[in-house]
Design a protein around this motif. Sequence first.
Motif, PDB file in Angstrom:
ATOM      1  N   CYS A 159       0.825  -1.207   0.000  1.00  0.00           N
ATOM      2  CA  CYS A 159       0.000   0.000   0.000  1.00  0.00           C
ATOM      3  C   CYS A 159       0.861   1.260   0.000  1.00  0.00           C
ATOM      4  O   CYS A 159       2.076   1.209   0.205  1.00  0.00           O
ATOM      5  N   SER A 160       0.214   2.385  -0.217  1.00  0.00           N
ATOM      6  CA  SER A 160       0.924   3.661  -0.318  1.00  0.00           C
ATOM      7  C   SER A 160       1.592   4.074   0.984  1.00  0.00           C
ATOM      8  O   SER A 160       2.505   4.907   0.978  1.00  0.00           O
ATOM      9  N   ASP A 161       1.143   3.508   2.104  1.00  0.00           N
ATOM     10  CA  ASP A 161       1.783   3.826   3.382  1.00  0.00           C
ATOM     11  C   ASP A 161       2.978   2.916   3.674  1.00  0.00           C
ATOM     12  O   ASP A 161       3.535   2.940   4.765  1.00  0.00           O
ATOM     13  N   GLY A 162       3.366   2.093   2.678  1.00  0.00           N
ATOM     14  CA  GLY A 162       4.537   1.239   2.827  1.00  0.00           C
ATOM     15  C   GLY A 162       4.271  -0.120   3.444  1.00  0.00           C
ATOM     16  O   GLY A 162       5.168  -0.963   3.495  1.00  0.00           O
ATOM     17  N   VAL A 163       3.047  -0.349   3.913  1.00  0.00           N
ATOM     18  CA  VAL A 163       2.717  -1.635   4.540  1.00  0.00           C
ATOM     19  C   VAL A 163       2.463  -2.679   3.453  1.00  0.00           C
ATOM     20  O   VAL A 163       1.714  -2.437   2.510  1.00  0.00           O
ATOM     21  N   GLU A 164       3.114  -3.842   3.597  1.00  0.00           N
ATOM     22  CA  GLU A 164       2.922  -4.927   2.635  1.00  0.00           C
ATOM     23  C   GLU A 164       2.198  -6.084   3.313  1.00  0.00           C
ATOM     24  O   GLU A 164       2.543  -6.483   4.422  1.00  0.00           O
ATOM     25  N   ASP A 165       1.175  -6.615   2.641  1.00  0.00           N
ATOM     26  CA  ASP A 165       0.412  -7.749   3.148  1.00  0.00           C
ATOM     27  C   ASP A 165       0.446  -8.859   2.111  1.00  0.00           C
ATOM     28  O   ASP A 165       0.501  -8.596   0.905  1.00  0.00           O
ATOM     29  N   ALA A 166       0.398 -10.090   2.591  1.00  0.00           N
ATOM     30  CA  ALA A 166       0.377 -11.238   1.683  1.00  0.00           C
ATOM     31  C   ALA A 166      -0.427 -12.356   2.322  1.00  0.00           C
ATOM     32  O   ALA A 166      -0.498 -12.465   3.551  1.00  0.00           O
ATOM     33  N   ARG A 167      -1.019 -13.177   1.466  1.00  0.00           N
ATOM     34  CA  ARG A 167      -1.787 -14.314   1.969  1.00  0.00           C
ATOM     35  C   ARG A 167      -1.723 -15.430   0.932  1.00  0.00           C
ATOM     36  O   ARG A 167      -1.703 -15.184  -0.267  1.00  0.00           O
ATOM     37  N   SER A 168      -1.681 -16.670   1.438  1.00  0.00           N
ATOM     38  CA  SER A 168      -1.582 -17.837   0.563  1.00  0.00           C
ATOM     39  C   SER A 168      -2.782 -18.756   0.742  1.00  0.00           C
ATOM     40  O   SER A 168      -3.431 -18.751   1.788  1.00  0.00           O
TER      41      SER A 168
END
Length: 237
Positions: A159-168
Amino acid sequence: ETGLKVTVGVARNRMLSKLAAKSVKPDGLRLLRSEEEEPFLLALPVEKIPGVGPKTAALLHDLNLRSVRDLRAVPLGALQALLGGLTGAAIYERARGEDSRPVCEREVPRQISRETTLEQPSADREWIEGMLFYLVDRAIRSLRQGGLRARTLRVRLRCSDGVEDARSITFGASAYDGEIQPLVRRVFRELYVRRVTVRFVGIQLSNLESADGQLGLFDDPKVASFHAAVDAVRDKH
């Protein structure tokens, strides 16, 4: 002709050639001659040796083993007791510049990834979902080209705030859009729950296997023919 950067390492086995290439990234060429092997190898940190991951590196660092030179001082039996028989023997061998793994003409990759940074950050869910569909279509096409199926899908968002999320998510082995695309939608909708724009999207297909096994006996031949026709159209245009 294209400006694409390529890094090449040349040495007497696959491990040394890979290490040589990594030492001149990006856009480099290194020929590791026989007389250069020892000084090159001995100076490397232990984590550069294939098979030494973060946990193994931390364990070796705790024992004050930080370079390949340090690792060479440890007997084979001690490494096997510390890391397990097969792993200890492999790392012992590789610390001496040996690599018995064959170079095969066709090898199954560990994963196929496609990702992109968006030109403009967006919070339009349908548009982001469409971009993910485009990326997974490309990845699935590569699966079929390689005669492979995947069992695991991973979706990444930054996201634009630098937070990265991932899911499998893991599923029955497949290389078909109609089976994997709905999973992309499901994972994305579970993952994207914050009110913030997205600037990077990526997908990864892993847990790969050859499509030549008995699962093919139960495939609908019409589905396979349909995807073969779609791939032919994409190749042509």
